[in-house]
Design a protein around this motif. Structure first.
Motif: not given
Length: 354
Positions: A158-163, A165-167, A169, A194
């Protein structure tokens, strides 16, 4: 198994118990390794296979969707030809990916332990469907460990996916304004990133799980000191049974030996303590043969049988002791005894002639 029973198992498992466990199919197996293998296979497929093998299928679908009237399906033959072509292209796309998943899945299992066929692992057991046993597995140490691993995997991914996708965006937002044909490539690129991050995030968990699985498996096979002793007894044989078997073997050998005494030519004896039965028949060839020997009661029994069968008994204290110590039953006497035994045989034959 109760906690007290588990605490009493302080000794490491013997090689025999480990071997028996493996033969029964009880082998250490990490559940995280196949999951990691599937993620790695998906990553490799997205990098090397999807772009290469999906091009032809993508072009066909693009042409079909843009101009469906261009494909003649007015006859059964044309329709069949079209379906076969689609099936072939789909197989060329999906086949290598499925093969890759199969290879990685089998490798994740075989690299942990050699393949082992065991009916015991697939035989029906009530404990596998019992609600009570199931709850104890879920609420026990094993269940808590599995829950902890699942939670760690979920958090890491979850953390790696969020990071990621944030980059990405801005790239995702601007993709809506670009040519739709570029979207599949964009999706594949983000998916590859991912999957790469998921592999890195889970590899530490997999390594820790492999070590923990091995230790947990060996801990479950630990033995009590009494089990070690019992296994050693079983391997070496129960001393009482072993002694009884040796006694029976000696009795049988003694019986065969006594049955051979009537065939002797003469008995060399110490007056009461030693007796050796020798057989010599020139027609049979070879040196004199020791048929029986013994001390004390056995020696007296040999003399008793000899006297009952009119076999000469010659008393020679030194020779009787030497033959008893130096020659085994059913063996010929060695050369150092030839001269003295030959003299005694001549004496025996002379008495028979007289």
């Amino acid at each position: 198994m109760s906690e007290q029973d588990q605490e009493s198992k302080t000794e490491e498992a013997s090689e025999k118990k480990i071997r028996d466990a493996i033969e029964r199919g009880n082998t250490p197996s990490s559940k995280e390794a196949p999951i990691f293998a599937s993620i790695a296979a998906t990553l490799i497929a997205s990098v090397f296979l999807i772009r290469a093998s999906g091009g032809e299928l993508t072009r066909f679908l693009s042409n079909f969707l843009s101009d469906p009237a261009g494909f003649d399906i007015s006859t059964n033959k044309n329709t069949t030809t079209l379906l076969v072509y689609v099936a072939v292209q789909a197989s060329l796309f999906v086949g290598p990916i499925l093969l890759l998943f199969m290879v990685f899945g089998l490798s994740a299992s075989f690299l942990q332990h050699a393949p082992q066929f065991s009916l015991e692992r697939i035989s029906p057991q009530w404990s596998r469907i019992s609600p009570g046993k199931g709850w104890s597995r879920i609420a026990g140490a094993q269940g808590l460990m599995e829950f902890g691993k699942s939670l760690a995997k979920f958090a890491a991914i979850a953390v790696t996916t969020w990071l990621i996708l944030k980059s990405d965006k801005n790239t995702v937002v601007t993709a809506m304004l670009q040519d739709p044909s570029t979207i599949p490539e964009l999706v594949l690129t983000i998916a590859t990133r991912l999957l790469s991050a998921a592999c890195v995030a889970t590899i530490v968990i997999v390594a820790a799980d492999l070590v923990w699985t091995q230790k947990s498996w060996r801990r479950s096979l630990r033995m009590t000191k009494q089990e070690i002793k019992d296994e050693h007894k079983q391997a070496e044989g129960d001393p009482i049974l072993k002694s009884r078997r040796l006694s029976l073997a000696r009795d049988r050998a003694r019986s065969r030996m006594m049955a051979a005494v009537p065939r002797a030519t003469m008995i060399i004896a110490n007056p009461t303590h030693y007796a050796v039965a020798l057989r010599y028949v020139p027609e049979e060839g070879g040196a004199p043969l020791v048929l029986a020997k013994g001390v004390d009661l056995i020696a007296l029994k040999i003399r008793e049988i000899a006297e009952a069968n009119d076999i000469p008994v010659i008393e020679d204290r030194v020779l009787a002791r030497s033959l008893h110590a130096g020659v085994q039953i059913d063996q010929m006497i060695p050369p150092e005894f030839y001269k003295v035994v030959a003299e005694l045989l001549c004496l025996v034959y002379a008495r028979k002639v007289a």
